[in-house]
Enzyme design. Structure first.
Site, PDB file in Angstrom:
ATOM      1  N   GLU A  97       0.811  -1.215   0.000  1.00  0.00           N
ATOM      2  CA  GLU A  97       0.000   0.000   0.000  1.00  0.00           C
ATOM      3  C   GLU A  97       0.853   1.278   0.000  1.00  0.00           C
ATOM      4  O   GLU A  97       0.766   2.111   0.920  1.00  0.00           O
ATOM      5  CB  GLU A  97      -0.990  -0.035   1.163  1.00  0.00           C
ATOM      6  CG  GLU A  97      -1.940  -1.232   1.056  1.00  0.00           C
ATOM      7  CD  GLU A  97      -3.122  -1.187   2.006  1.00  0.00           C
ATOM      8  OE1 GLU A  97      -3.152  -0.314   2.907  1.00  0.00           O
ATOM      9  OE2 GLU A  97      -4.025  -2.039   1.846  1.00  0.00           O
ATOM     10  N   GLU A 210      -5.077  -8.533  -0.999  1.00  0.00           N
ATOM     11  CA  GLU A 210      -5.885  -8.319   0.212  1.00  0.00           C
ATOM     12  C   GLU A 210      -7.296  -7.990  -0.234  1.00  0.00           C
ATOM     13  O   GLU A 210      -7.499  -7.154  -1.121  1.00  0.00           O
ATOM     14  CB  GLU A 210      -5.384  -7.148   1.067  1.00  0.00           C
ATOM     15  CG  GLU A 210      -4.129  -7.388   1.868  1.00  0.00           C
ATOM     16  CD  GLU A 210      -3.804  -6.181   2.748  1.00  0.00           C
ATOM     17  OE1 GLU A 210      -4.743  -5.462   3.174  1.00  0.00           O
ATOM     18  OE2 GLU A 210      -2.615  -5.952   2.998  1.00  0.00           O
TER      19      GLU A 210
END
Length: 432
Positions: A97, A210
């Site tokens: 991220e 994810e």
């Protein structure tokens, strides 16, 4: 994992013993990893900027060359330990991220991430040109078009695209105080359809490393029976778009914001900290129990499979909470009961003439494969004994209800079942 330290002379010294322990365990269990390369070892970091109570450094390296040196050393070590043929089947994902302020100091600077990615990608390919590398591992399905364009325009190796998707909207809330809500029941699969199509048009695999209904580790949607239908529904709608989807996470033993202390607290896991399977666990168990051969069915809320004359079906329905911004924690924490809705009729053709069949049904719903409801009914004790834990596990195992019926002379079977809002039914039909 203690992979590197700096000697008194300033040279990097590598240690991969803990990495070996992890990968050895996975390989012994026939699991191949997607290896996430991140975040920054403290001795290599440009800044002292941390995330989580155990202080993971989220900054750039002070020398990108050292980052490349670390990745090369790691991948070469893995190759020597497991062999090139094995590691060719693995995936290497760069960072986590990088567009999120919690995970990268340069989260506004996509070029900083490209510098990290390029160095890692070339290091991996230097060990073996056939190893698979990708990114950008972003939160919320962003930077994907830019990442693909960067690699194409600069001749940077890329074999797959990865990103993350969660079903809720709202503020990131490590303390569990912000309102988070479901805009609809299909946000995850809608995003996967858009970006999976883009990746496949560019001949790249698309891996969702994810995903879940909620990005909050204190959201009771994860504990609720609702989450089972949510999981199955979004997996079904993502078929053909995502090449792999990694649910976040296996267990509630999740320590980013500290060690969890309550048995049910809205944690991400399919099982809780006591190893009690949640409704979400049984969603995956039912999916895994389907046969390999899929039958034609044009209903988006149904899987139909067959093997040697037997049929296994998975059916569900899904309805998000009423209201545009209904707070997940308040709603799912209150553990709402299910509403009974119209009966569902199933018609299966292709059996061999008139025969007797046994139809068995296992269900997920309020009080069915539903550890959270069982836990609350017992007083929501924060300190479960071994006996209480075992009793909850036993009480929430799937219950099978069976009945017999005949197919007609054309080999068609028709029957109806009660249906409950946000319920899941696993149905097996076998010749008596």
């Amino acid at each position: 994992m203690g992979v590197v330290k700096r000697s008194e002379s300033g040279k990097l010294e590598f240690f991969f013993g803990y990495v070996d322990m992890l990968f050895d365990m996975l390989i012994e269990k026939n699991i191949r990893p997607i290896v996430e390369l991140g975040l920054m070892p403290d001795c290599m970091a440009k800044e002292k900027e941390y995330v989580f109570w155990w202080k993971m450094n989220k900054s750039m390296p002070r020398d990108v060359g050292e980052w490349r040196e670390l990745i090369f050393a790691l991948v070469r070590h893995i190759t020597e330990r497991y062999g090139e043929d094995e590691v060719k089947k693995w995936y290497f994902e760069v960072w986590n991220e990088p567009n999120h302020p919690s995970f990268f100091t340069e989260y506004k600077n996509i070029n900083a991430y490209f510098a990290l990615y390029d160095a890692a990608a070339f290091a991996i390919k230097e060990v073996c040109k056939d190893y698979r590398v990708g990114g950008p591992a972003t939160a919320g399905m962003v930077w994907i078009n830019e990442f693909i364009a960067h690699c194409a325009e600069n001749n940077v190796p890329v074999d797959f695209v990865s990103s993350h998707s969660y079903g809720i909207k709202g503020d990131f809330d490590p303390d569990g105080k912000a309102i988070v809500y479901l805009p609809n029941a299909e946000k995850v699969s809608n995003e996967i359809r858009i970006y999976g199509d883009i990746c496949h048009k560019n001949e790249l695999e698309f891996i969702v490393t994810e995903w879940s209904s909620s990005f909050s580790s204190t959201d009771f949607i994860h504990d609720s029976y609702f989450n089972a239908a949510y999981i199955i529904h979004n997996i079904k709608r993502s078929e053909g778009y995502a090449d792999m989807m990694s649910y976040w996470t296996y267990t509630d033993i999740f320590e980013e914001n500290g060690i969890p202390t309550r048995p049910f607290h809205g944690g991400f896991g399919l099982i809780n900290i006591n190893s009690i399977p949640k409704a979400s666990y049984y969603a995956y168990k039912f999916l895994a129990s389907l046969y390999e051969d899929e039958l034609f069915c044009d209903d988006e809320c149904c899987y139909a499979t067959s093997s040697n004359g037997s049929v296994r079906l998975l059916i569900w329905n899904i309805k998000k909470p009423d209201g545009d911004r209904t707070d997940d924690r308040a709603y799912f924490g209150s553990n709402p009961a299910q509403k009974k809705i119209d009966r569902v009729t199933l018609k299966i053709s292709g059996f061999d003439g008139a025969h007797a069949y046994t139809v068995s049904v296992k269900s997920i719903g309020h009080g069915k494969c539903d550890a959270y409801t069982e836990y609350l009914s017992r007083g929501a004790n924060d300190d479960l004994s071994r006996e209480e834990t075992a009793e909850i596990i036993e009480a929430t195992k799937p219950i099978e209800n069976s009945f017999s019926m005949l197919s007609d002379e054309n080999g068609t079977l028709v029957f109806s079942l009660d249906q409950w809002e946000n319920g899941v039914d696993f149905i097996e039909i076998r010749k008596t």
